[in-house]
Scaffold this active site. Structure first.
Site, PDB file in Angstrom:
ATOM      1  N   GLU A   7       9.948  19.375  42.850  1.00  0.00           N
ATOM      2  CA  GLU A   7       8.639  19.501  43.510  1.00  0.00           C
ATOM      3  C   GLU A   7       7.851  18.205  43.355  1.00  0.00           C
ATOM      4  O   GLU A   7       8.149  17.383  42.490  1.00  0.00           O
ATOM      5  CB  GLU A   7       7.848  20.653  42.873  1.00  0.00           C
ATOM      6  N   ASP A   8       6.839  18.052  44.182  1.00  0.00           N
ATOM      7  CA  ASP A   8       5.994  16.866  44.050  1.00  0.00           C
ATOM      8  C   ASP A   8       4.862  17.088  43.056  1.00  0.00           C
ATOM      9  O   ASP A   8       4.485  16.179  42.337  1.00  0.00           O
ATOM     10  CB  ASP A   8       5.436  16.402  45.411  1.00  0.00           C
ATOM     11  N   ASP A  14       0.045  22.300  40.612  1.00  0.00           N
ATOM     12  CA  ASP A  14      -1.411  22.287  40.661  1.00  0.00           C
ATOM     13  C   ASP A  14      -1.897  23.600  40.032  1.00  0.00           C
ATOM     14  O   ASP A  14      -1.942  23.721  38.804  1.00  0.00           O
ATOM     15  CB  ASP A  14      -1.789  22.143  42.149  1.00  0.00           C
ATOM     16  N   PHE A  32      -7.678  14.024  44.028  1.00  0.00           N
ATOM     17  CA  PHE A  32      -6.903  14.336  45.228  1.00  0.00           C
ATOM     18  C   PHE A  32      -5.926  13.199  45.475  1.00  0.00           C
ATOM     19  O   PHE A  32      -6.321  12.089  45.802  1.00  0.00           O
ATOM     20  CB  PHE A  32      -7.816  14.527  46.443  1.00  0.00           C
ATOM     21  N   ARG A  58       1.994  10.678  53.809  1.00  0.00           N
ATOM     22  CA  ARG A  58       3.203  10.938  53.011  1.00  0.00           C
ATOM     23  C   ARG A  58       4.042   9.683  52.826  1.00  0.00           C
ATOM     24  O   ARG A  58       4.793   9.562  51.865  1.00  0.00           O
ATOM     25  CB  ARG A  58       4.055  12.019  53.684  1.00  0.00           C
TER      26      ARG A  58
HETATM   27  C1  PRP Z   1       2.076  21.596  47.476  1.00  0.00           C
HETATM   28  C2  PRP Z   1       3.178  21.194  46.510  1.00  0.00           C
HETATM   29  C3  PRP Z   1       3.523  22.481  45.834  1.00  0.00           C
HETATM   30  C4  PRP Z   1       2.209  23.223  45.808  1.00  0.00           C
HETATM   31  C5  PRP Z   1       1.596  23.095  44.456  1.00  0.00           C
HETATM   32  O1  PRP Z   1       2.657  22.048  48.656  1.00  0.00           O
HETATM   33  O2  PRP Z   1       4.284  20.656  47.177  1.00  0.00           O
HETATM   34  O3  PRP Z   1       4.475  23.220  46.557  1.00  0.00           O
HETATM   35  O4  PRP Z   1       1.361  22.631  46.805  1.00  0.00           O
HETATM   36  O5  PRP Z   1       0.365  23.759  44.407  1.00  0.00           O
HETATM   37  P1  PRP Z   1       0.097  25.025  43.475  1.00  0.00           P
HETATM   38  O6  PRP Z   1       0.586  24.685  42.107  1.00  0.00           O
HETATM   39  O7  PRP Z   1      -1.415  25.149  43.536  1.00  0.00           O
HETATM   40  O8  PRP Z   1       0.775  26.222  44.064  1.00  0.00           O
HETATM   41  P2  PRP Z   1       1.900  22.169  50.052  1.00  0.00           P
HETATM   42  O9  PRP Z   1       1.569  23.608  50.300  1.00  0.00           O
HETATM   43  O10 PRP Z   1       0.759  21.196  50.098  1.00  0.00           O
HETATM   44  O11 PRP Z   1       3.027  21.781  51.110  1.00  0.00           O
HETATM   45  P3  PRP Z   1       3.832  20.391  51.330  1.00  0.00           P
HETATM   46  O12 PRP Z   1       4.819  20.265  50.186  1.00  0.00           O
HETATM   47  O13 PRP Z   1       4.530  20.584  52.623  1.00  0.00           O
HETATM   48  O14 PRP Z   1       2.828  19.260  51.336  1.00  0.00           O
END
Ligand code: PRP
Length: 178
Positions: free
Chosen positions: A98-99, A102, A151, A164
């Site tokens: 994952e990236d 949060d 952010f 991105r």
């Molecule tokens: C982001 C990230 C995680 C998630 C983390 O995805 O890639 O999947 O949010 O947030 P959390 O811990 O509050 O659940 P996003 O929905 O932005 O989609 P993306 O990866 O396509 O940018």
């Protein structure tokens, strides 16, 4: 693209160095195992592409696309699977890549969902961790960088689907969203 960047938080060099360390650690931890690396689209795509090339043991790859439900449902932690894995994870050693972690909702939901498919083991590698934002307990097994509550965009992370392709992790100028 940099006009809306407040500052670079993590440089290309810092990312590359950390990816090498994570790749070496994963290669050591899984040296006698068959490893399936799972990329969670779209945010982790850039990190995933770099990380797998720092891993020195054979790995298989798979991709999953998910989206969070609206705010109301997010408190239940539910995520919608847009594209599921092609492979079966039963009996396999799996690392979800994952990236960012949060609130923790996405990964706690995803790990529960994949554990129910009976992998031999399941771990999570996240480039970034924002522990101050956690709403549900979740700890990734491998973390690139722990960051403050800013952010962040770039290196796969977006704001409104753009930025991105910035090569660094940057802080978005608050004027963009306030
Ligand atoms: C982001 C990230 C995680 C998630 C983390 O995805 O890639 O999947 O949010 O947030 P959390 O811990 O509050 O659940 P996003 O929905 O932005 O989609 P993306 O990866 O396509 O940018």
């Amino acid at each position: 693209m940099y006009q809306n960047v407040k500052r670079v938080l993590i440089s290309k060099e810092q990312i590359a160095k950390r990816n090498k360390e994570l790749g070496a650690q994963i290669s050591e931890d899984y040296k006698d195992k068959e490893l399936l690396m799972v990329c969670i689209l779209k945010g982790s795509s850039v990190f995933f592409a770099d990380l797998i090339r720092e891993i020195t043991i054979p790995v298989k790859l798979d991709f999953m696309s998910i989206s969070s439900y609206g705010n109301g449902a997010k408190s239940s932690g539910e995520v919608k699977v847009i594209k599921d894995l092609d492979s079966r994870v039963e009996g396999k050693h799996v690392i979800i890549v994952e990236d960012i972690v949060d609130s923790g909702y996405t990964l706690s939901y995803l790990t529960k969902m994949l554990k129910a498919r009976n992998p031999a083991s399941l771990k999570v590698c996240s480039l970034l961790d924002k522990p101050s934002r956690r709403e549900v307990e979740f700890k990734a097994d491998y973390v690139g960088f722990e960051i403050e509550n800013e952010f962040v965009i770039g290196y796969g992370l977006d704001y409104a689907q753009i930025y991105r392709n910035l090569p660094e992790v940057c802080i978005l100028d608050p004027k963009v969203y306030s």
